[in-house]
Write a protein that holds these residues in place. Structure first.
Motif, mmCIF file in Angstrom:
data_model
loop_
_atom_site.group_PDB
_atom_site.id
_atom_site.type_symbol
_atom_site.label_atom_id
_atom_site.label_comp_id
_atom_site.label_asym_id
_atom_site.label_seq_id
_atom_site.Cartn_x
_atom_site.Cartn_y
_atom_site.Cartn_z
ATOM 1 N N MET A 1 0.838 -1.195 0.000
ATOM 2 C CA MET A 1 0.000 0.000 0.000
ATOM 3 C C MET A 1 0.878 1.253 0.000
ATOM 4 S SD MET A 1 -3.165 1.337 0.355
ATOM 5 C CE MET A 1 -4.247 0.175 1.201
ATOM 6 N N LEU A 2 0.595 2.147 -0.911
ATOM 7 C CA LEU A 2 1.203 3.473 -0.919
ATOM 8 C C LEU A 2 0.243 4.408 -0.196
ATOM 9 C CD1 LEU A 2 3.434 5.394 -1.994
ATOM 10 C CD2 LEU A 2 2.055 5.637 -4.076
ATOM 11 N N ARG A 3 0.747 5.110 0.806
ATOM 12 C CA ARG A 3 -0.154 5.898 1.666
ATOM 13 C C ARG A 3 0.413 7.286 1.923
ATOM 14 N NH1 ARG A 3 -2.182 2.695 6.569
ATOM 15 N NH2 ARG A 3 -3.709 2.114 4.974
ATOM 16 N N LEU A 4 -0.451 8.282 1.797
ATOM 17 C CA LEU A 4 -0.121 9.652 2.174
ATOM 18 C C LEU A 4 -0.884 9.986 3.446
ATOM 19 C CD1 LEU A 4 0.557 9.514 -0.905
ATOM 20 C CD2 LEU A 4 0.037 11.960 -1.003
ATOM 21 N N GLU A 5 -0.163 10.505 4.442
ATOM 22 C CA GLU A 5 -0.765 10.845 5.725
ATOM 23 C C GLU A 5 -0.568 12.328 6.016
ATOM 24 O OE1 GLU A 5 1.029 8.353 8.660
ATOM 25 O OE2 GLU A 5 -0.150 6.586 8.101
ATOM 26 N N GLN A 6 -1.660 13.074 5.980
ATOM 27 C CA GLN A 6 -1.661 14.498 6.344
ATOM 28 C C GLN A 6 -0.580 15.285 5.593
ATOM 29 O OE1 GLN A 6 -4.852 13.823 8.229
ATOM 30 N NE2 GLN A 6 -4.031 15.857 8.546
ATOM 31 N N VAL A 7 -0.465 15.022 4.299
ATOM 32 C CA VAL A 7 0.596 15.639 3.499
ATOM 33 C C VAL A 7 0.226 17.075 3.141
ATOM 34 C CG1 VAL A 7 1.720 15.603 1.238
ATOM 35 C CG2 VAL A 7 1.547 13.501 2.590
ATOM 36 N N ARG A 8 1.125 17.974 3.504
ATOM 37 C CA ARG A 8 0.956 19.385 3.161
ATOM 38 C C ARG A 8 2.185 19.843 2.381
ATOM 39 N NH1 ARG A 8 1.116 22.553 8.132
ATOM 40 N NH2 ARG A 8 -0.801 21.400 8.593
ATOM 41 N N VAL A 9 1.928 20.510 1.256
ATOM 42 C CA VAL A 9 3.008 21.012 0.407
ATOM 43 C C VAL A 9 2.754 22.488 0.131
ATOM 44 C CG1 VAL A 9 4.113 20.889 -1.863
ATOM 45 C CG2 VAL A 9 3.464 18.781 -0.673
ATOM 46 N N ARG A 10 3.802 23.273 0.307
ATOM 47 C CA ARG A 10 3.735 24.705 0.020
ATOM 48 C C ARG A 10 4.644 25.000 -1.167
ATOM 49 N NH1 ARG A 10 2.273 29.060 3.304
ATOM 50 N NH2 ARG A 10 2.112 27.608 5.068
ATOM 51 N N PHE A 11 4.149 25.807 -2.099
ATOM 52 C CA PHE A 11 4.919 26.144 -3.294
ATOM 53 C C PHE A 11 4.757 27.630 -3.558
ATOM 54 C CE2 PHE A 11 5.564 26.090 -8.004
ATOM 55 C CZ PHE A 11 6.853 25.574 -7.996
ATOM 56 N N HIS A 12 5.890 28.355 -3.584
ATOM 57 C CA HIS A 12 5.862 29.810 -3.780
ATOM 58 C C HIS A 12 4.921 30.483 -2.769
ATOM 59 C CE1 HIS A 12 8.431 29.460 -7.165
ATOM 60 N NE2 HIS A 12 7.532 29.055 -8.030
ATOM 61 N N ASP A 13 5.070 30.101 -1.514
ATOM 62 C CA ASP A 13 4.309 30.688 -0.402
ATOM 63 C C ASP A 13 2.813 30.384 -0.451
ATOM 64 O OD1 ASP A 13 6.566 31.829 0.791
ATOM 65 O OD2 ASP A 13 6.432 33.607 -0.489
ATOM 66 N N GLN A 14 2.413 29.467 -1.316
ATOM 67 C CA GLN A 14 1.015 29.052 -1.378
ATOM 68 C C GLN A 14 0.911 27.582 -0.970
ATOM 69 O OE1 GLN A 14 -1.669 31.038 -2.215
ATOM 70 N NE2 GLN A 14 -0.259 32.776 -2.371
ATOM 71 N N ILE A 15 -0.069 27.268 -0.122
ATOM 72 C CA ILE A 15 -0.304 25.874 0.229
ATOM 73 C C ILE A 15 -1.023 25.208 -0.937
ATOM 74 C CG2 ILE A 15 -1.468 24.285 1.791
ATOM 75 C CD1 ILE A 15 -1.113 26.301 4.006
ATOM 76 N N LYS B 1 -4.829 13.045 2.740
ATOM 77 C CA LYS B 1 -4.776 11.634 3.125
ATOM 78 C C LYS B 1 -5.236 10.818 1.922
ATOM 79 C CE LYS B 1 -6.487 10.519 7.120
ATOM 80 N NZ LYS B 1 -7.486 10.386 8.220
ATOM 81 N N MET B 2 -4.425 9.838 1.529
ATOM 82 C CA MET B 2 -4.759 9.067 0.337
ATOM 83 C C MET B 2 -4.125 7.692 0.424
ATOM 84 S SD MET B 2 -4.211 10.066 -3.686
ATOM 85 C CE MET B 2 -2.425 10.055 -3.631
ATOM 86 N N ASP B 3 -4.892 6.665 0.071
ATOM 87 C CA ASP B 3 -4.386 5.304 -0.030
ATOM 88 C C ASP B 3 -4.402 4.882 -1.489
ATOM 89 O OD1 ASP B 3 -4.108 5.161 2.689
ATOM 90 O OD2 ASP B 3 -5.927 3.992 3.030
ATOM 91 N N VAL B 4 -3.283 4.309 -1.935
ATOM 92 C CA VAL B 4 -3.181 3.781 -3.294
ATOM 93 C C VAL B 4 -2.877 2.292 -3.166
ATOM 94 C CG1 VAL B 4 -2.053 3.990 -5.535
ATOM 95 C CG2 VAL B 4 -2.265 6.007 -4.057
ATOM 96 N N PRO B 5 -3.894 1.438 -3.277
ATOM 97 C CA PRO B 5 -3.678 0.004 -3.057
ATOM 98 C C PRO B 5 -2.786 -0.613 -4.127
ATOM 99 C CG PRO B 5 -6.023 0.575 -2.953
ATOM 100 C CD PRO B 5 -5.310 1.755 -3.528
ATOM 101 N N ALA B 6 -2.037 -1.623 -3.727
ATOM 102 C CA ALA B 6 -1.271 -2.409 -4.685
ATOM 103 C C ALA B 6 -2.232 -3.180 -5.583
ATOM 104 C CB ALA B 6 -0.348 -3.373 -3.944
ATOM 105 N N SER B 7 -1.780 -3.485 -6.791
ATOM 106 C CA SER B 7 -2.542 -4.310 -7.739
ATOM 107 C C SER B 7 -3.864 -3.671 -8.151
ATOM 108 C CB SER B 7 -2.813 -5.703 -7.155
ATOM 109 O OG SER B 7 -1.623 -6.305 -6.709
ATOM 110 N N ARG B 8 -3.970 -2.355 -8.018
ATOM 111 C CA ARG B 8 -5.189 -1.643 -8.389
ATOM 112 C C ARG B 8 -4.822 -0.391 -9.181
ATOM 113 N NH1 ARG B 8 -6.773 -5.785 -6.992
ATOM 114 N NH2 ARG B 8 -8.435 -6.350 -5.521
#
Length: 223
Positions: free
Chosen positions: A1-15, A21-28
């Motif tokens: 399982m590929l999983r993102l937990e509470q991921v926040r990214v800021r780019f050029h002072d903008q969020i 939060k996202m789950d990317v199941p294997a074999s899907r």
């Protein structure tokens, strides 16, 4: 399982990503749907370590990828085909395909095995193997970028807007290729970003909607 937990990214002072939060199941096949500027490309770049996280973590099973350098993430079997392809123009198609395998220092026999597998799946790419990357059409470049992602993507492949800029006939051909890929590599997890995902109807398992950097809804394909 590929999983993102509470991921926040800021780019050029903008969020750009807001505690995703996202789950990317294997074999899907998971499709991330959103308008331009919604955060689709940023999500893939964050997974690949191209953009730093302001907050959150990214996991591949029990491996925390958050602190892993971008060029080392391919060692965990994650391949990436960016929207702009990023082929080396003076390299042949075959050399462009082999480049990530060389970077990972794969043995020559394993490189050849993977290359043959890609050529079997993508015969149109095999026909271009000696052509320079800089003279390819947009559609040809997209197919080569897919092959390059498959060279290292033994567990997951991330495709950013694969149909963007393609003529309708080429888009249908690319979609058919993804159907063949899904059948030939049922173990592979796919994460695909798209604005209009109807060409993916034959392979999609999970659909995620992203708006303004937030996952706002989730619809699962009917069984």
């Amino acid at each position: 399982m590929l999983r993102l937990e509470q991921v926040r990214v800021r780019f050029h002072d903008q969020i750009v990503l807001r505690d995703v939060k996202m789950d990317v199941p294997a074999s899907r096949t998971t499709v991330l749907i959103g308008r331009n500027g919604a955060g689709k490309t940023t999500t893939l770049r964050a997974i690949m370590g191209v953009l730093p996280l302001e907050n959150g973590r990214i996991w591949l099973d029990d491996v925390d990828l958050t602190g892993v350098r971008s060029h080392d993430r391919a060692r965990f079997g994650v391949g990436y085909a960016p929207e702009d392809r990023r082929l080396i123009p003076d390299f042949s198609v075959e050399d462009n395909l082999l480049l990530p395998a060389i970077a990972l220092r794969l043995a020559g026999e394993e490189r050849r095995r993977r290359l043959d597998e890609i050529f079997n799946l993508l015969p149109e790419v095999a026909a271009l193997r000696h052509r320079a990357g800089g003279v390819l059409s947009g559609g040809q470049g997209k197919m080569v970028a897919l092959g390059r992602a498959l060279m290292v993507g033994t567990r997951y492949v991330l495709l950013d807007e694969p149909f963007q800029g393609l003529a309708p006939a080429l888009a249908l051909s690319y979609a058919d290729t993804l159907v063949r890929l899904r059948k030939s590599r049922p173990d592979l997890g796919l994460l695909i970003t798209e604005s209009t995902p109807r060409l993916l109807d034959k392979i999609v398992d999970n659909s995620l909607l992203i708006e303004r950097g937030e996952i706002s809804s989730l619809a699962r394909k009917a069984a």
